[in-house]
Write a protein that holds these residues in place. Structure first.
Motif, PDB file in Angstrom:
ATOM      1  N   SER A  88       1.266  -1.657   0.250  1.00  0.00           N
ATOM      2  CA  SER A  88       0.125   0.116   0.160  1.00  0.00           C
ATOM      3  C   SER A  88       0.923   1.391   0.141  1.00  0.00           C
ATOM      4  O   SER A  88       0.620   2.142  -0.969  1.00  0.00           O
ATOM      5  N   ARG A  89       1.532   1.400   0.451  1.00  0.00           N
ATOM      6  CA  ARG A  89       2.887   2.350   0.188  1.00  0.00           C
ATOM      7  C   ARG A  89       3.450   2.565  -0.708  1.00  0.00           C
ATOM      8  O   ARG A  89       3.587   3.846  -1.185  1.00  0.00           O
ATOM      9  N   VAL A  90       4.077   1.725  -1.516  1.00  0.00           N
ATOM     10  CA  VAL A  90       4.248   1.644  -2.781  1.00  0.00           C
ATOM     11  C   VAL A  90       3.170   2.369  -3.854  1.00  0.00           C
ATOM     12  O   VAL A  90       3.788   3.251  -4.581  1.00  0.00           O
ATOM     13  N   ASN A  91       1.901   2.229  -3.229  1.00  0.00           N
ATOM     14  CA  ASN A  91       0.678   3.098  -4.020  1.00  0.00           C
ATOM     15  C   ASN A  91       0.613   3.916  -3.889  1.00  0.00           C
ATOM     16  O   ASN A  91       0.430   5.333  -4.530  1.00  0.00           O
ATOM     17  N   GLU A  92       0.692   4.269  -2.585  1.00  0.00           N
ATOM     18  CA  GLU A  92       1.138   5.138  -2.568  1.00  0.00           C
ATOM     19  C   GLU A  92       1.953   6.369  -2.873  1.00  0.00           C
ATOM     20  O   GLU A  92       1.249   7.465  -3.948  1.00  0.00           O
ATOM     21  N   VAL A  93       2.931   6.626  -3.298  1.00  0.00           N
ATOM     22  CA  VAL A  93       4.579   6.806  -3.412  1.00  0.00           C
ATOM     23  C   VAL A  93       3.995   7.088  -4.780  1.00  0.00           C
ATOM     24  O   VAL A  93       4.323   8.045  -5.884  1.00  0.00           O
TER      25      VAL A  93
END
Length: 129
Positions: A88-93
């Motif tokens: 999910s952090r990858v998606n955010e960035v």
């Protein structure tokens, strides 16, 4: 088919027997090697998953720019994570750096990455030439 190597000091230097990227057939297709969260100035790993994701994308962008393109030219992105809980952090960035249409993507959980990295990404870009 012709190919040439892309190299820039704005991304970490290769730490093995590979090129930062290789362009094919007049430079329209660019195959980018995996990037980890190394700061190109110090060749040290940045700390934390968010900082590493940002640095990885910054490094990929530097190589794409050196090839004559931009992140909008990325058609395929592979993401390797030592903890898929960080997806999910990858998606955010990624949402801060990529616009629609987003590249095709794979996310793969791995046991380990070079230099203790938490994330690595490689890409294929097709340039408008």
């Amino acid at each position: 088919m012709s190919k040439f190597v892309v190299q820039t000091n704005d991304a970490p230097q290769a730490i093995g027997t590979y090129s930062q990227a290789v362009c094919i057939t007049g430079g329209e297709t660019v195959y980018l090697s995996g990037q980890i969260g190394l700061d190109p100035a110090s060749m040290e790993m940045v700390h934390g998953i968010d900082a590493q994701i940002e640095q990885v994308i910054t490094n990929l962008k530097a190589v794409i720019v050196a090839s004559g393109g931009s992140l909008s030219d990325v058609v395929k992105l592979n993401v390797y994570l030592t903890d898929l809980g960080n997806f999910s952090r990858v998606n955010e960035v990624m949402g801060k750096h990529f616009n629609q249409p987003y590249p095709a993507r794979a996310a793969i959980g791995v046991a380990a990455l070079p230099r203790g990295a938490l994330v690595e990404m490689d890409a294929v870009a097709v340039l408008d030439k």
